[in-house]
Design a protein around this motif. Structure first.
Motif, PDB file in Angstrom:
ATOM      1  N   THR A   3       0.691  -1.277  -0.488  1.00 39.10           N
ATOM      2  CA  THR A   3       0.242   0.193   0.178  1.00 39.10           C
ATOM      3  C   THR A   3       1.089   0.853  -0.512  1.00 39.10           C
ATOM      4  N   ALA A  37     -11.230   3.490  -8.456  1.00 37.66           N
ATOM      5  CA  ALA A  37     -11.414   3.007  -6.959  1.00 37.66           C
ATOM      6  C   ALA A  37     -12.312   2.147  -6.132  1.00 37.66           C
ATOM      7  N   VAL A  38     -13.326   3.189  -6.126  1.00 36.32           N
ATOM      8  CA  VAL A  38     -14.848   2.688  -6.133  1.00 36.32           C
ATOM      9  C   VAL A  38     -15.228   1.112  -6.745  1.00 36.32           C
ATOM     10  N   GLY A  40     -13.557  -0.842  -8.526  1.00 36.65           N
ATOM     11  CA  GLY A  40     -12.352  -1.754  -8.377  1.00 36.65           C
ATOM     12  C   GLY A  40     -12.969  -2.517  -6.944  1.00 36.65           C
ATOM     13  N   ARG A  41     -13.810  -1.662  -5.973  1.00 33.11           N
ATOM     14  CA  ARG A  41     -13.632  -2.435  -4.604  1.00 33.11           C
ATOM     15  C   ARG A  41     -15.131  -2.734  -4.865  1.00 33.11           C
ATOM     16  N   ILE A  42     -16.271  -2.465  -5.249  1.00 33.07           N
ATOM     17  CA  ILE A  42     -17.275  -3.434  -5.969  1.00 33.07           C
ATOM     18  C   ILE A  42     -16.827  -4.627  -6.253  1.00 33.07           C
ATOM     19  N   SER A  44     -14.678  -5.978  -7.176  1.00 29.74           N
ATOM     20  CA  SER A  44     -13.190  -7.569  -6.083  1.00 29.74           C
ATOM     21  C   SER A  44     -14.494  -7.857  -5.256  1.00 29.74           C
ATOM     22  N   LYS A  46     -15.766  -6.627  -2.110  1.00 30.07           N
ATOM     23  CA  LYS A  46     -14.711  -5.587  -1.543  1.00 30.07           C
ATOM     24  C   LYS A  46     -15.415  -4.447  -1.080  1.00 30.07           C
ATOM     25  N   LEU A  47     -16.532  -4.013  -0.903  1.00 28.53           N
ATOM     26  CA  LEU A  47     -17.501  -2.918  -1.273  1.00 28.53           C
ATOM     27  C   LEU A  47     -18.884  -3.503  -1.028  1.00 28.53           C
ATOM     28  N   ASP A  48     -19.757  -3.632  -0.265  1.00 26.92           N
ATOM     29  CA  ASP A  48     -21.329  -3.924  -0.100  1.00 26.92           C
ATOM     30  C   ASP A  48     -22.326  -2.936  -0.556  1.00 26.92           C
TER      31      ASP A  48
END
Length: 62
Positions: A3, A37-38, A40-42, A44, A46-48
């Motif tokens: 990171t 980034a958002v 990508g998180r969705i 993968s 990692k973001l509900d």
């Protein structure tokens, strides 16, 4: 990649964009990076999204 390296690369990209395109180019690039980034998180998992919308509508606290 750690990171720390990702953060350093992000800062370097934003610095170059700010120098080349000015303030508005910097803001636009930062906005697109945040949207990416958002997304990508969705993608993968990692973001509900449902939990986020519930928190914004006041149905649940975070």
């Amino acid at each position: 990649m750690s990171t720390t390296i990702i953060g350093a690369l992000t800062g370097a990209i934003l610095a170059v964009v700010a120098l080349v395109f000015g303030f508005w180019g910097f803001l636009l690039t930062a906005l697109f990076m945040a949207i990416g980034a958002v997304i990508g998180r969705i993608a993968s998992g990692k973001l509900d999204v449902r939990a986020v919308t519930d928190a914004f509508t006041g149905r649940r606290t975070s």
